[in-house]
Design a protein around this motif. Structure first.
Motif, PDB file in Angstrom:
ATOM      1  N   SER A  49     -53.597   4.900 107.517  1.00 13.06           N
ATOM      2  CA  SER A  49     -52.707   5.573 108.393  1.00 13.06           C
ATOM      3  C   SER A  49     -53.173   6.341 109.434  1.00 13.06           C
ATOM      4  CB  SER A  49     -51.933   6.606 107.402  1.00 13.06           C
ATOM      5  OG  SER A  49     -52.731   7.768 107.012  1.00 13.06           O
ATOM      6  N   ALA A  50     -54.347   6.655 109.448  1.00 12.63           N
ATOM      7  CA  ALA A  50     -55.005   7.421 110.540  1.00 12.63           C
ATOM      8  C   ALA A  50     -55.159   6.249 111.606  1.00 12.63           C
ATOM      9  CB  ALA A  50     -56.352   8.158 110.224  1.00 12.63           C
ATOM     10  N   VAL A  51     -55.769   5.238 111.382  1.00  9.89           N
ATOM     11  CA  VAL A  51     -55.905   4.332 112.309  1.00  9.89           C
ATOM     12  C   VAL A  51     -54.724   3.806 113.111  1.00  9.89           C
ATOM     13  CG1 VAL A  51     -56.458   1.543 112.659  1.00  9.89           C
ATOM     14  CG2 VAL A  51     -58.084   3.040 111.254  1.00  9.89           C
ATOM     15  N   TYR A  52     -53.483   3.788 112.124  1.00  9.58           N
ATOM     16  CA  TYR A  52     -52.388   3.209 112.612  1.00  9.58           C
ATOM     17  C   TYR A  52     -51.797   4.284 113.554  1.00  9.58           C
ATOM     18  CZ  TYR A  52     -47.160   2.127 113.062  1.00  9.58           C
ATOM     19  OH  TYR A  52     -46.099   1.928 113.573  1.00  9.58           O
ATOM     20  N   LEU A  53     -51.982   5.524 113.159  1.00  8.87           N
ATOM     21  CA  LEU A  53     -51.325   6.563 113.876  1.00  8.87           C
ATOM     22  C   LEU A  53     -51.988   6.862 115.103  1.00  8.87           C
ATOM     23  CD1 LEU A  53     -50.437   9.436 111.204  1.00  8.87           C
ATOM     24  CD2 LEU A  53     -48.909   7.975 112.510  1.00  8.87           C
ATOM     25  N   ASN A  54     -53.281   6.647 115.125  1.00  9.81           N
ATOM     26  CA  ASN A  54     -54.158   7.160 116.060  1.00  9.81           C
ATOM     27  C   ASN A  54     -53.997   6.026 117.419  1.00  9.81           C
ATOM     28  OD1 ASN A  54     -56.917   7.055 117.844  1.00  9.81           O
ATOM     29  ND2 ASN A  54     -56.701   9.217 116.980  1.00  9.81           N
ATOM     30  N   GLU A  55     -53.933   4.935 117.026  1.00 11.05           N
ATOM     31  CA  GLU A  55     -53.925   3.686 117.877  1.00 11.05           C
ATOM     32  C   GLU A  55     -52.676   2.841 117.952  1.00 11.05           C
ATOM     33  OE1 GLU A  55     -56.667   3.673 119.864  1.00 11.05           O
ATOM     34  OE2 GLU A  55     -55.625   2.032 121.218  1.00 11.05           O
TER      35      GLU A  55
ATOM     36  N   LEU B  77     -45.087  15.081 109.151  1.00  9.65           N
ATOM     37  CA  LEU B  77     -44.796  14.769 107.746  1.00  9.65           C
ATOM     38  C   LEU B  77     -45.880  14.715 106.682  1.00  9.65           C
ATOM     39  CD1 LEU B  77     -41.963  12.281 107.625  1.00  9.65           C
ATOM     40  CD2 LEU B  77     -41.767  14.417 106.864  1.00  9.65           C
ATOM     41  N   LEU B  78     -46.945  14.253 107.339  1.00  7.59           N
ATOM     42  CA  LEU B  78     -48.246  14.180 106.630  1.00  7.59           C
ATOM     43  C   LEU B  78     -48.580  15.481 106.590  1.00  7.59           C
ATOM     44  CD1 LEU B  78     -50.340  11.359 108.020  1.00  7.59           C
ATOM     45  CD2 LEU B  78     -49.867  11.617 105.526  1.00  7.59           C
ATOM     46  N   GLU B  79     -48.703  16.386 107.385  1.00 10.81           N
ATOM     47  CA  GLU B  79     -49.145  17.809 107.376  1.00 10.81           C
ATOM     48  C   GLU B  79     -48.187  18.425 106.305  1.00 10.81           C
ATOM     49  OE1 GLU B  79     -49.098  18.845 111.491  1.00 10.81           O
ATOM     50  OE2 GLU B  79     -50.847  17.464 111.754  1.00 10.81           O
ATOM     51  N   ILE B  80     -46.815  18.165 106.152  1.00 13.65           N
ATOM     52  CA  ILE B  80     -46.072  18.971 105.237  1.00 13.65           C
ATOM     53  C   ILE B  80     -46.829  18.492 103.874  1.00 13.65           C
ATOM     54  CG2 ILE B  80     -44.022  18.889 104.081  1.00 13.65           C
ATOM     55  CD1 ILE B  80     -42.704  18.825 106.902  1.00 13.65           C
ATOM     56  N   LEU B  81     -46.947  17.155 103.642  1.00  9.69           N
ATOM     57  CA  LEU B  81     -47.645  16.685 102.379  1.00  9.69           C
ATOM     58  C   LEU B  81     -48.757  17.513 102.158  1.00  9.69           C
ATOM     59  CD1 LEU B  81     -46.807  14.548 100.531  1.00  9.69           C
ATOM     60  CD2 LEU B  81     -48.317  13.034 101.676  1.00  9.69           C
ATOM     61  N   ALA B  82     -49.698  18.064 103.133  1.00 13.24           N
ATOM     62  CA  ALA B  82     -50.756  18.648 102.687  1.00 13.24           C
ATOM     63  C   ALA B  82     -50.469  19.988 102.405  1.00 13.24           C
ATOM     64  CB  ALA B  82     -51.532  18.732 104.047  1.00 13.24           C
ATOM     65  N   GLY B  83     -49.409  20.474 102.738  1.00 11.65           N
ATOM     66  CA  GLY B  83     -48.950  21.871 102.646  1.00 11.65           C
ATOM     67  C   GLY B  83     -48.256  22.188 101.194  1.00 11.65           C
TER      68      GLY B  83
ATOM     69  N   LEU C  24     -54.533  14.103  98.706  1.00 12.25           N
ATOM     70  CA  LEU C  24     -55.806  13.874  99.389  1.00 12.25           C
ATOM     71  C   LEU C  24     -55.517  13.150 100.891  1.00 12.25           C
ATOM     72  CD1 LEU C  24     -58.657  13.714  97.115  1.00 12.25           C
ATOM     73  CD2 LEU C  24     -58.002  15.696  98.205  1.00 12.25           C
ATOM     74  N   ILE C  25     -54.216  12.129 100.860  1.00 13.41           N
ATOM     75  CA  ILE C  25     -54.273  11.442 101.753  1.00 13.41           C
ATOM     76  C   ILE C  25     -54.143  11.962 103.076  1.00 13.41           C
ATOM     77  CG2 ILE C  25     -52.226   9.815 102.682  1.00 13.41           C
ATOM     78  CD1 ILE C  25     -51.916   8.735 100.055  1.00 13.41           C
ATOM     79  N   PRO C  26     -53.138  13.125 103.102  1.00 16.34           N
ATOM     80  CA  PRO C  26     -53.211  13.995 104.499  1.00 16.34           C
ATOM     81  C   PRO C  26     -54.533  14.436 104.939  1.00 16.34           C
ATOM     82  CG  PRO C  26     -51.926  15.147 102.880  1.00 16.34           C
ATOM     83  CD  PRO C  26     -52.333  13.658 102.038  1.00 16.34           C
ATOM     84  N   PHE C  27     -55.245  14.912 103.933  1.00 20.23           N
ATOM     85  CA  PHE C  27     -56.525  15.470 104.307  1.00 20.23           C
ATOM     86  C   PHE C  27     -57.486  14.259 104.713  1.00 20.23           C
ATOM     87  CE2 PHE C  27     -60.938  17.053 102.688  1.00 20.23           C
ATOM     88  CZ  PHE C  27     -60.574  18.467 103.053  1.00 20.23           C
ATOM     89  N   ILE C  28     -57.678  13.339 104.216  1.00 25.19           N
ATOM     90  CA  ILE C  28     -58.515  12.278 105.033  1.00 25.19           C
ATOM     91  C   ILE C  28     -57.887  11.898 105.922  1.00 25.19           C
ATOM     92  CG2 ILE C  28     -59.304   9.874 104.424  1.00 25.19           C
ATOM     93  CD1 ILE C  28     -59.873  10.771 101.509  1.00 25.19           C
ATOM     94  N   SER C  29     -56.518  11.496 106.016  1.00 23.43           N
ATOM     95  CA  SER C  29     -55.985  10.979 107.669  1.00 23.43           C
ATOM     96  C   SER C  29     -56.123  12.174 108.412  1.00 23.43           C
ATOM     97  CB  SER C  29     -54.622  10.725 106.985  1.00 23.43           C
ATOM     98  OG  SER C  29     -53.613  11.073 108.102  1.00 23.43           O
ATOM     99  N   SER C  30     -56.054  12.971 108.289  1.00 28.55           N
ATOM    100  CA  SER C  30     -56.193  14.107 109.541  1.00 28.55           C
ATOM    101  C   SER C  30     -57.799  14.157 110.024  1.00 28.55           C
ATOM    102  CB  SER C  30     -55.358  15.222 109.491  1.00 28.55           C
ATOM    103  OG  SER C  30     -56.429  16.077 108.518  1.00 28.55           O
ATOM    104  N   PHE C  31     -58.507  14.105 108.993  1.00 30.94           N
ATOM    105  CA  PHE C  31     -59.834  14.127 109.210  1.00 30.94           C
ATOM    106  C   PHE C  31     -60.408  12.759 110.058  1.00 30.94           C
ATOM    107  CE2 PHE C  31     -62.325  17.568 107.603  1.00 30.94           C
ATOM    108  CZ  PHE C  31     -63.633  17.271 108.238  1.00 30.94           C
ATOM    109  N   ALA C  32     -59.982  11.705 109.566  1.00 28.93           N
ATOM    110  CA  ALA C  32     -60.198  10.533 110.391  1.00 28.93           C
ATOM    111  C   ALA C  32     -59.527  10.471 111.712  1.00 28.93           C
ATOM    112  CB  ALA C  32     -59.779   9.284 109.394  1.00 28.93           C
ATOM    113  N   ASP C  33     -58.367  11.046 111.675  1.00 24.62           N
ATOM    114  CA  ASP C  33     -57.614  10.900 112.921  1.00 24.62           C
ATOM    115  C   ASP C  33     -58.300  11.606 113.947  1.00 24.62           C
ATOM    116  OD1 ASP C  33     -55.512  10.292 114.641  1.00 24.62           O
ATOM    117  OD2 ASP C  33     -54.481  12.394 114.278  1.00 24.62           O
ATOM    118  N   ASP C  34     -58.884  12.993 113.742  1.00 26.03           N
ATOM    119  CA  ASP C  34     -59.589  13.893 114.391  1.00 26.03           C
ATOM    120  C   ASP C  34     -61.043  12.997 115.021  1.00 26.03           C
ATOM    121  OD1 ASP C  34     -57.868  15.800 114.262  1.00 26.03           O
ATOM    122  OD2 ASP C  34     -59.008  17.185 112.944  1.00 26.03           O
TER     123      ASP C  34
END
Lengths: 458, 265
Positions: A251-257, A270-276, A321-331
């Motif tokens: 998801s990070a790769v897709y969102l980023n690129e 939405l992913l950030e809401i999932l993290a919350g 953990l998906i949003p956690f990893i995805s936002s880390f990878a996105d950064d």
């Protein structure tokens, strides 16, 4: 009554600020060149008063209670405390205090009334003493700060010094809290290892913390080998990571690129809401939806599935953990400079080739760091597993079986009536200590990798 | 220096490599390039000069369709390389970029080894059949990039461990390794010191033997030193395009004259 010293403090701080500022302005207006701006002179005075007086008031409030208690108890008539244990003395003190508030049960002895009066009087005196002391200290500091105002006085450096001292204090608070946590855990852990040998704890393969509560009760003797428990933690963590890492990364790769800007602006929040989402809500989801679904699916293909599977708990934890990893990878991917992307595209790389060969390797240390932080979060996660994982410790790595985790065991050991003199309760602290050490090691490892990643392109 | 090259220049100005007609570029609402026509000749260095924001880099990026990667950017008009319209649907931008190499303003070696930096292009385009062949391309490209002697003993070191000037020559070698026909350079010396700049300029002059080089530069001295043809851009228009000697000694347009004498820009 406790508000008065604080009001005094505020007045003194404001007073000090304006007095020094005025004084500095006067010097400036007589034609001298000031080293520091007048506002720094004011700030210097304000901080000179604020920091010591506030510290004094807070310390006073902390130590006043115990000191008054001691004075009251020391002043009791001779003989009333003879042959009493600490518990009984505490009870008498509590009774005196409640009498002093006018809450009277039964008919207390006369000396208790006298002590209650003494208690009230001491408290009143302490309050006034605080006001006087705080006021005097404020005035003294105000005078001191005022006496420093000269044209050459380096008020700016003074202010900067005090503020950097405050910042050091703030950053040290977290460190001392950590040390305090370790210290409080280690005493109980030490007591546990006095009752249960450390080798049995570390290498035992059986975890049955039930012990007889009364002498005549028939129960197991209790076994405290943590291996099945930590194994259960690892099984659930493994399931969670196996689910979260690929999904999060993709998801990070897709969102980023690849994602169009509009889609990204919808999916990211939405992913950030999932993290919350609170983890207890994930727990409900695991118990009510995922676990039954896995069970009925397993049964329909002829598998024997436990009601509380590691798969259900770990799977839902993975979703957490998906949003956690995805936002880390996105950064991490976003941190790769645009020039590298251009470089790869300019050589005729496709977007996928650029992602796989250039961006991903460059971002890999950051991604690995994020994954390791996610691992330590999964290991320490409590609520989902308390609700969805089992309670019985089994030496198994079958994700369709029911396993328990370190956090679940800590919770169950500490629930209900707990006595702090038997290994059942103390085992919780030993488990907590081990959990702390494991996650600490993973975090240190993760931070080292993340730090290395900062140097990757320079 | 320019006069000495004049004869040489006339000899080479025959085959047309890139032909641009009526090129317009829009960034969202902004009209960045307005109706530009340019003919770029093979085996020549063509310099694009002009004040900041005049569109010279944007136009350069049209030539290998790098502007495709910017979603708000819209390119219209016709650009032909060897008579083929590069904006045609049948053209794959990925293959086009292999044919039209690019070097960027800031040296951007990949955080990989020097060897892998050079080998990257040949690998993704499948240019080699064996390791030996790849080794050969890497060595040839590094030699062509005038950096072989400095790095031949440390091909496994990271590309980012080189100095700025070496990094830029590495990037030029990397662009050469895909065997392009045209080499685009977007202010390749702006992040380099004078010595590294001189080395890169010398290299550009070398490259003219095999490639058609288009260079965007801020420095008029650089344009005068390395190019045979110069195009002056101003506010999105191509104001003047002529032999470099003509532009600098006898500009036809008053804006060009103002710019090269330092009155605008």
């Amino acid at each position: 009554m406790t508000a008065i010293p604080f009001i005094l403090l505020i007045l003194a701080v404001l007073g000090g600020y304006f007095i020094n500022r005025m004084a500095a302005r006067e010097i400036r207006d007589t034609g001298n060149r000031l080293h520091s701006l007048t506002s720094y002179h004011g700030m210097f005075s304000a901080l000179m008063i604020l920091v010591p007086v506030l510290t004094f008031i807070l310390l006073w409030l902390v130590f006043r209670g115990p000191l008054v208690d001691r004075l009251v108890m020391g002043n009791l008539p001779d003989g009333v405390l003879d042959n009493l244990g600490t518990g009984a003395i505490q009870l008498i003190l509590a009774e005196i205090k409640s009498v002093s508030r006018g809450v009277i049960f039964g008919t207390p002895e006369d000396w208790k009334f006298a002590a209650a009066d003494h208690f009230v009087a001491l408290n009143k005196r302490a309050d006034w003493l605080l006001v006087v002391c705080a006021g005097a200290l404020s005035l003294a500091l105000m005078y001191f700060a005022r006496s420093r105002v000269t044209a050459e006085f380096r008020a700016r450096q003074g202010v900067e010094g005090i503020i950097s001292g405050l910042m050091i204090f703030c950053s040290v608070v977290a460190i001392f809290t950590t040390i305090g946590i370790v210290a409080s855990l280690s005493y109980e852990t030490y007591r546990f290892f006095e009752m249960v040998p450390i080798t049995e704890f570390l290498f035992g393969t059986s975890w049955e913390p039930q012990i007889p509560i009364r002498e005549d009760q028939i129960a197991a003797e209790g076994a405290f080998g943590w291996l099945p428990v930590i194994l259960g933690t690892f099984v659930i963590t493994f399931v969670a990571i196996v689910l979260a890492v690929p999904v999060g990364l993709c998801s990070a790769v897709y969102l980023n690129e690849f994602a169009p800007r509009k889609l990204r602006s919808v999916i990211k929040p939405l992913l950030e809401i999932l993290a919350g989402v609170p983890t207890i809500v994930y727990g409900f989801f695991a118990v009510l939806v995922v676990a039954p679904a896995i069970r009925s699916f397993g049964q329909s293909i002829g598998l024997d599935v436990a009601p509380n599977t590691a798969l259900a708990a770990g799977g839902v934890m993975g979703i957490m953990l998906i949003p956690f990893i995805s936002s880390f990878a996105d950064d991490a991917l976003s941190a790769v400079p645009q020039t590298l992307r251009d470089g790869a595209l300019g050589l005729g790389a496709t977007r996928a080739e650029m992602m796989l060969n250039v961006l991903f390797p460059a971002a890999l240390p950051g991604i690995v760091g994020g994954v390791l932080l996610a691992v330590s979060r999964a290991i320490g996660e409590t609520m989902i597993v308390v609700m969805a994982a089992g309670l019985i410790a089994r030496m198994t790595i079958n994700p369709l079986d029911s396993v328990t985790t370190v956090t679940v065991q800590i919770v169950t050991l500490l629930i209900g009536d707990t006595a702090f003199d038997n290994p059942k309760t103390l085992a919780a602290f030993a488990l907590g200590m081990m959990l702390f050490l494991v996650t600490l090691m993973i975090n240190i490892f993760a931070l080292r990798i993340v730090r290395k990643y900062r140097e990757a392109y320079d | 220096m320019n006069d000495m090259r004049k004869i040489e220049r006339d000899v080479h100005m025959t085959d047309l490599k890139i032909k641009a007609r009526g090129v317009n570029v829009h960034y969202g609402e902004t009209h960045a390039i307005k109706d530009v026509d340019v003919d770029i000749v093979d085996k020549t260095v063509t310099a694009f000069i002009g004040p900041s924001g005049c569109g010279k880099s944007t136009f350069l990026r049209c030539l290998n369709r790098m502007n495709d990667t910017i979603s708000i950017c819209r390119v219209t008009g016709q650009i032909e390389i060897d008579g083929r319209d590069i904006n045609d649907r049948a053209v794959d931008p990925v293959q086009l970029r292999a044919q039209v190499g690019m070097v960027f303003q800031k040296p951007n070696p990949f955080p990989k080894s020097i060897y892998d930096n050079i080998a990257y292009g040949p690998r993704i385009h499948g240019l080699t059949k064996s390791k030996a062949e790849l080794d050969e391309i890497v060595e040839k490209s590094l030699r062509r990039g005038a950096i072989w002697d400095e790095v031949k003993d440390r091909l496994n070191d990271s590309g980012t461990s080189l100095s700025g000037g070496q990094q830029q020559r590495l990037c030029i070698a990397r662009a050469i390794a895909t065997q392009p026909e045209v080499l685009l350079m977007d202010e390749p010396c702006s992040a380099l010191d004078p010595i590294a700049t001189a080395q890169v300029e010398e290299l550009i002059d070398e490259l003219r033997r095999d490639y058609s080089v288009v260079i965007v530069t801020h420095s008029m001295q650089q344009a005068a030193r390395v190019s045979q043809k110069t195009a002056f851009f101003h506010l999105g228009h191509l104001v003047e395009f002529n032999n470099t000697g003509e532009i600098f000694t006898n500009p036809q347009d008053s804006r060009t004259e103002s710019y090269i004498t330092g009155r605008i820009g």
